[in-house]
Design a protein around this motif. Structure first.
Motif, PDB file in Angstrom:
ATOM      1  N   ASP A 175       0.839  -1.198   0.000  1.00 44.19           N
ATOM      2  CA  ASP A 175       0.000   0.000   0.000  1.00 44.19           C
ATOM      3  C   ASP A 175       0.878   1.253   0.000  1.00 44.19           C
ATOM      4  N   ARG A 176       2.030   1.192   0.684  1.00 44.46           N
ATOM      5  CA  ARG A 176       2.965   2.333   0.639  1.00 44.46           C
ATOM      6  C   ARG A 176       3.464   2.554  -0.782  1.00 44.46           C
ATOM      7  N   VAL A 177       3.765   1.468  -1.493  1.00 41.21           N
ATOM      8  CA  VAL A 177       4.215   1.592  -2.883  1.00 41.21           C
ATOM      9  C   VAL A 177       3.111   2.203  -3.736  1.00 41.21           C
ATOM     10  N   ASN A 178       1.890   1.716  -3.581  1.00 46.57           N
ATOM     11  CA  ASN A 178       0.776   2.246  -4.373  1.00 46.57           C
ATOM     12  C   ASN A 178       0.511   3.722  -4.078  1.00 46.57           C
ATOM     13  N   ARG A 179       0.645   4.130  -2.829  1.00 46.02           N
ATOM     14  CA  ARG A 179       0.475   5.561  -2.512  1.00 46.02           C
ATOM     15  C   ARG A 179       1.553   6.385  -3.199  1.00 46.02           C
ATOM     16  N   ARG A 180       2.762   5.868  -3.202  1.00 46.06           N
ATOM     17  CA  ARG A 180       3.860   6.574  -3.871  1.00 46.06           C
ATOM     18  C   ARG A 180       3.583   6.694  -5.364  1.00 46.06           C
ATOM     19  N   ILE A 181       3.134   5.609  -5.965  1.00 47.77           N
ATOM     20  CA  ILE A 181       2.832   5.606  -7.401  1.00 47.77           C
ATOM     21  C   ILE A 181       1.698   6.582  -7.706  1.00 47.77           C
ATOM     22  N   ALA A 182       0.679   6.597  -6.850  1.00 42.08           N
ATOM     23  CA  ALA A 182      -0.473   7.479  -7.067  1.00 42.08           C
ATOM     24  C   ALA A 182      -0.088   8.951  -7.019  1.00 42.08           C
ATOM     25  N   SER A 183       1.010   9.269  -6.347  1.00 41.68           N
ATOM     26  CA  SER A 183       1.432  10.668  -6.236  1.00 41.68           C
ATOM     27  C   SER A 183       2.165  11.159  -7.483  1.00 41.68           C
ATOM     28  N   VAL A 184       2.460  10.252  -8.400  1.00 45.65           N
ATOM     29  CA  VAL A 184       3.173  10.602  -9.636  1.00 45.65           C
ATOM     30  C   VAL A 184       2.161  10.923 -10.722  1.00 45.65           C
TER      31      VAL A 184
END
Length: 191
Positions: A127-136
């Motif tokens: 979920d941390r990875v997905n949040r990071r990706i969503a911020s791009v």
């Protein structure tokens, strides 16, 4: 994860073949190199990814993922510790068939992993990875591992992490996730 009218894509690449992936052995913390065939196949990713622009390129810290990224033309991929493979604990280096001799019906998706990670721990990490990706604002390319990328996909699709069991992922393949009318979707899988 929600989206308005986003059209960006998440590109997933599983690392090339290793001796253990070839033999179906669970590989998480053991840092194995690619086989010669794994290198050859991973090198074909360069052409398959050519012409695509990525706003962020991430890789697991494991040698097999980083080398795949290099062979694919992304030697400067940013290492993200959260992209490591599911920690198999006591089952490291063992096949599912071997585990099932003592634990009938065992799967990483639904059974305990002695000394390893739980599904809840995997979900938190990915979920941390997905949040990071969503911020791009743009396309993201990720180099990683079978179970972790399958779990990442489940979380992208707003499913329980264990639903990753439905997404078989071969070595040196490309998959793309994205959006359709605001809903997270799979565009291509295991190409």
């Amino acid at each position: 994860m929600t989206s308005g009218e986003r059209d960006d894509r998440l590109w997933l690449v599983r690392h090339g073949e290793t001796e253990w992936s070839k033999n179906g052995r669970h590989t998480s913390t053991t840092d194995l190199p690619l086989t010669p065939e794994g290198e050859k196949t991973a090198a074909t990713l360069r052409e398959r990814l050519a012409g695509h622009s990525f706003d962020l390129v991430l890789t697991s810290p494991r040698v097999r993922a980083r080398h795949t990224a290099e062979l694919a033309g992304f030697p400067d991929a940013e290492v993200d510790e959260d992209l490591v493979e599911w920690d198999y604990g006591s089952y490291e280096g063992i096949t599912t068939a071997e585990i099932r001799k003592t634990v009938p019906g065992w799967t990483v998706w639904s059974s305990p992993v002695p000394g390893g990670e739980t599904a809840a721990q995997i979900a938190t990490r990915l979920d941390r990875v997905n949040r990071r990706i969503a911020s791009v604002d743009g396309d993201v390319l990720v180099f990683g591992h079978s179970h972790a990328l399958r779990a990442l996909t489940a979380r992208w699709l707003e499913l329980d992490v264990t639903e990753g069991r439905h997404f078989v992922l071969n070595t040196a393949t490309i998959s793309t996730l994205g959006w359709d009318r605001g809903s997270p979707v799979v565009h291509h899988w295991n190409m």
